[in-house]
Design a protein around this motif. Structure first.
Motif, PDB file in Angstrom:
ATOM      1  N   GLY A 215       0.825  -1.190   0.000  1.00 47.06           N
ATOM      2  CA  GLY A 215       0.000   0.000   0.000  1.00 47.06           C
ATOM      3  C   GLY A 215       0.861   1.242   0.000  1.00 47.06           C
ATOM      4  N   PRO A 216       0.244   2.422  -0.092  1.00 48.42           N
ATOM      5  CA  PRO A 216       1.022   3.667  -0.122  1.00 48.42           C
ATOM      6  C   PRO A 216       1.744   3.922   1.196  1.00 48.42           C
ATOM      7  CG  PRO A 216      -1.328   4.131   0.022  1.00 48.42           C
ATOM      8  CD  PRO A 216      -1.202   2.675  -0.234  1.00 48.42           C
ATOM      9  N   GLU A 217       2.993   4.319   1.094  1.00 52.98           N
ATOM     10  CA  GLU A 217       3.815   4.499   2.278  1.00 52.98           C
ATOM     11  C   GLU A 217       3.304   5.633   3.164  1.00 52.98           C
ATOM     12  OE1 GLU A 217       8.466   4.261   2.903  1.00 52.98           O
ATOM     13  OE2 GLU A 217       7.921   6.179   1.990  1.00 52.98           O
ATOM     14  N   ALA A 218       2.921   6.765   2.553  1.00 53.64           N
ATOM     15  CA  ALA A 218       2.537   7.943   3.341  1.00 53.64           C
ATOM     16  C   ALA A 218       1.359   7.651   4.258  1.00 53.64           C
ATOM     17  CB  ALA A 218       2.221   9.115   2.409  1.00 53.64           C
ATOM     18  N   ALA A 219       0.344   6.956   3.740  1.00 53.09           N
ATOM     19  CA  ALA A 219      -0.842   6.654   4.548  1.00 53.09           C
ATOM     20  C   ALA A 219      -0.493   5.707   5.687  1.00 53.09           C
ATOM     21  CB  ALA A 219      -1.931   6.056   3.663  1.00 53.09           C
ATOM     22  N   TRP A 220       0.364   4.751   5.426  1.00 57.15           N
ATOM     23  CA  TRP A 220       0.758   3.777   6.451  1.00 57.15           C
ATOM     24  C   TRP A 220       1.570   4.453   7.550  1.00 57.15           C
ATOM     25  CZ3 TRP A 220       5.642   1.654   7.802  1.00 57.15           C
ATOM     26  CH2 TRP A 220       5.593   0.487   8.582  1.00 57.15           C
ATOM     27  N   LEU A 221       2.503   5.312   7.166  1.00 56.29           N
ATOM     28  CA  LEU A 221       3.301   6.030   8.151  1.00 56.29           C
ATOM     29  C   LEU A 221       2.428   6.910   9.034  1.00 56.29           C
ATOM     30  CD1 LEU A 221       6.316   7.120   5.905  1.00 56.29           C
ATOM     31  CD2 LEU A 221       6.393   5.410   7.733  1.00 56.29           C
ATOM     32  N   MET A 222       1.492   7.655   8.416  1.00 54.52           N
ATOM     33  CA  MET A 222       0.630   8.531   9.196  1.00 54.52           C
ATOM     34  C   MET A 222      -0.265   7.730  10.133  1.00 54.52           C
ATOM     35  SD  MET A 222      -0.165  11.481  10.155  1.00 54.52           S
ATOM     36  CE  MET A 222       0.664  12.559   8.990  1.00 54.52           C
ATOM     37  N   ALA A 223      -0.723   6.570   9.673  1.00 52.23           N
ATOM     38  CA  ALA A 223      -1.573   5.737  10.524  1.00 52.23           C
ATOM     39  C   ALA A 223      -0.820   5.283  11.769  1.00 52.23           C
ATOM     40  CB  ALA A 223      -2.085   4.533   9.737  1.00 52.23           C
ATOM     41  N   TRP A 224       0.449   4.920  11.625  1.00 51.66           N
ATOM     42  CA  TRP A 224       1.242   4.519  12.782  1.00 51.66           C
ATOM     43  C   TRP A 224       1.491   5.693  13.714  1.00 51.66           C
ATOM     44  CZ3 TRP A 224       1.824   0.420  15.359  1.00 51.66           C
ATOM     45  CH2 TRP A 224       1.864  -0.838  14.760  1.00 51.66           C
ATOM     46  N   ARG A 225       1.775   6.864  13.150  1.00 53.39           N
ATOM     47  CA  ARG A 225       2.008   8.041  13.992  1.00 53.39           C
ATOM     48  C   ARG A 225       0.746   8.395  14.776  1.00 53.39           C
ATOM     49  NH1 ARG A 225       4.390  10.966   8.861  1.00 53.39           N
ATOM     50  NH2 ARG A 225       6.512  10.118   8.797  1.00 53.39           N
ATOM     51  N   ASP A 226      -0.404   8.320  14.097  1.00 55.00           N
ATOM     52  CA  ASP A 226      -1.666   8.615  14.783  1.00 55.00           C
ATOM     53  C   ASP A 226      -1.924   7.610  15.896  1.00 55.00           C
ATOM     54  OD1 ASP A 226      -2.239  10.828  13.218  1.00 55.00           O
ATOM     55  OD2 ASP A 226      -3.454   9.710  11.786  1.00 55.00           O
ATOM     56  N   TRP A 227      -1.622   6.347  15.635  1.00 57.50           N
ATOM     57  CA  TRP A 227      -1.799   5.320  16.670  1.00 57.50           C
ATOM     58  C   TRP A 227      -0.967   5.667  17.901  1.00 57.50           C
ATOM     59  CZ3 TRP A 227       2.056   2.174  18.727  1.00 57.50           C
ATOM     60  CH2 TRP A 227       1.605   1.191  19.624  1.00 57.50           C
ATOM     61  N   GLY A 228       0.279   6.090  17.692  1.00 57.60           N
ATOM     62  CA  GLY A 228       1.126   6.449  18.818  1.00 57.60           C
ATOM     63  C   GLY A 228       0.582   7.636  19.593  1.00 57.60           C
ATOM     64  N   THR A 229       0.078   8.632  18.881  1.00 60.29           N
ATOM     65  CA  THR A 229      -0.465   9.818  19.539  1.00 60.29           C
ATOM     66  C   THR A 229      -1.684   9.477  20.378  1.00 60.29           C
ATOM     67  OG1 THR A 229       0.305  11.177  17.682  1.00 60.29           O
ATOM     68  CG2 THR A 229      -1.323  12.157  19.162  1.00 60.29           C
ATOM     69  N   VAL A 230      -2.619   8.735  19.792  1.00 57.35           N
ATOM     70  CA  VAL A 230      -3.850   8.379  20.512  1.00 57.35           C
ATOM     71  C   VAL A 230      -3.533   7.467  21.697  1.00 57.35           C
ATOM     72  CG1 VAL A 230      -6.060   7.174  20.327  1.00 57.35           C
ATOM     73  CG2 VAL A 230      -5.325   8.723  18.509  1.00 57.35           C
ATOM     74  N   THR A 231      -2.625   6.519  21.512  1.00 57.06           N
ATOM     75  CA  THR A 231      -2.270   5.600  22.595  1.00 57.06           C
ATOM     76  C   THR A 231      -1.684   6.350  23.790  1.00 57.06           C
ATOM     77  OG1 THR A 231      -1.874   3.786  21.041  1.00 57.06           O
ATOM     78  CG2 THR A 231      -0.884   3.602  23.226  1.00 57.06           C
ATOM     79  N   LEU A 232      -0.756   7.247  23.536  1.00 47.87           N
ATOM     80  CA  LEU A 232      -0.139   7.977  24.647  1.00 47.87           C
ATOM     81  C   LEU A 232      -1.091   8.985  25.268  1.00 47.87           C
ATOM     82  CD1 LEU A 232       3.537   8.528  23.463  1.00 47.87           C
ATOM     83  CD2 LEU A 232       2.696   7.010  25.259  1.00 47.87           C
TER      84      LEU A 232
ATOM     85  N   THR B 227     -10.055   7.925  17.985  1.00 44.25           N
ATOM     86  CA  THR B 227      -9.463   6.592  17.901  1.00 44.25           C
ATOM     87  C   THR B 227      -8.476   6.534  16.739  1.00 44.25           C
ATOM     88  OG1 THR B 227     -11.227   5.761  16.472  1.00 44.25           O
ATOM     89  CG2 THR B 227     -11.514   5.489  18.858  1.00 44.25           C
ATOM     90  N   ALA B 228      -7.632   5.537  16.776  1.00 44.18           N
ATOM     91  CA  ALA B 228      -6.710   5.263  15.673  1.00 44.18           C
ATOM     92  C   ALA B 228      -6.401   3.775  15.701  1.00 44.18           C
ATOM     93  CB  ALA B 228      -5.431   6.085  15.803  1.00 44.18           C
ATOM     94  N   ALA B 229      -6.817   3.077  14.671  1.00 42.38           N
ATOM     95  CA  ALA B 229      -6.573   1.641  14.601  1.00 42.38           C
ATOM     96  C   ALA B 229      -5.078   1.377  14.422  1.00 42.38           C
ATOM     97  CB  ALA B 229      -7.348   1.033  13.434  1.00 42.38           C
ATOM     98  N   ARG B 230      -4.592   0.295  15.047  1.00 37.02           N
ATOM     99  CA  ARG B 230      -3.181  -0.048  14.875  1.00 37.02           C
ATOM    100  C   ARG B 230      -2.975  -0.626  13.486  1.00 37.02           C
ATOM    101  NH1 ARG B 230       0.138  -3.948  18.960  1.00 37.02           N
ATOM    102  NH2 ARG B 230      -0.623  -5.607  17.613  1.00 37.02           N
TER     103      ARG B 230
END
Length: 254
Positions: free
Chosen positions: A97-114, A127-130
């Motif tokens: 899949g596209p790299e940019a969307a995957w990277l942003m999804a991981w960053r969002d997951w980290g922000t929401v988790t913390l 929310t942000a799915a892992r």
């Protein structure tokens, strides 16, 4: 032209928030630096985008300097994630899949988790799915591109987060060491600073490393310029100081 102006505005705002975050990490500046960044911005939209760009690093003062997360900052992060919501689906890891969307999804997951960890409560519908796990490759032939991609996920290299990206880092310290060294030799200090954060995080985790990251961090700090890179090296220094030098805050300030 409009798109170029927007990108410039977002980048400038993100640099300003990185500077505020660095000040708070070093014990200077406001204790509500995220909220003040948004409230005082000439372009509130760019300021909210900057919060999402800086992501979990906005919590670095609370995680690494023992500061309480200010309630106004927690609310500002919630507002940013509401105004610019995280993806509600899990993009596949590149190259599927596209790299940019995957990277942003991981960053969002980290922000929401913390945000959840530090406030001790739910995030009011934010929310942000892992995302899917990163592909392996840190010790293979593609360690160079893999290490750069890991560097793009360096906002996850913080206490309080753990997941497949962290497992990938634990499984390939040599690839990260090679990547950080390569970027430094190429004088690509922003990339080197991002990758060396993972080495500092691994050292804090007690993982054996093929090189001592401390001199590399100091070299990058001396040679690099820019607010974002200064924040990355300051976070790396805090991580290298070890868990005894910081205690994640379990309080939200007022």
């Amino acid at each position: 032209m409009t798109g170029d102006r927007s990108r410039t505005s977002y980048q400038a705002s993100a640099a300003g928030l990185a500077r505020r975050t660095l000040g708070a990490l070093l014990g200077a500046g406001s204790t509500a630096m995220v909220a003040e960044h948004v409230e005082r911005a000439a372009d509130p939209g760019a300021a909210l985008a900057a919060v999402r760009i800086i992501g979990a690093d906005a919590f670095a003062p609370a995680l690494l300097a023992g500061a309480a997360l200010h309630a106004r900052d927690a609310e500002a992060v919630r507002v940013a994630l509401t105004a610019l919501p995280a993806s509600d689906h899990t993009p596949p890891a590149p190259p599927a899949g596209p790299e940019a969307a995957w990277l942003m999804a991981w960053r969002d997951w980290g922000t929401v988790t913390l945000l959840t960890v530090l406030t001790g409560r739910d995030t009011d519908g934010v929310t942000a799915a892992r995302p899917t796990a990163p592909t392996a490759g840190g010790d293979g032939a593609d360690w160079a591109s893999w290490s750069v991609r890991m560097g793009q996920l360096c906002t996850l290299a913080l206490p309080g987060l753990d997941g497949p990206v962290h497992e990938a880092a634990r499984g390939a310290p040599l690839g990260l060491a090679r990547g950080a060294t390569r970027a430094t030799l190429r004088r690509d200090y922003p990339t080197a600073a991002r990758i060396v954060r993972w080495l500092a995080w691994l050292r804090a985790e007690g993982v054996a490393l093929p090189l001592d990251p401390a001199p590399l961090v100091e070299h990058i700090a001396q040679m690099a310029a820019g607010d974002r890179t200064a924040l990355d090296t300051a976070i790396a220094r805090r991580l290298l100081a070890g868990p005894s030098a910081y205690e994640p805050s379990d309080r939200t300030g007022t």
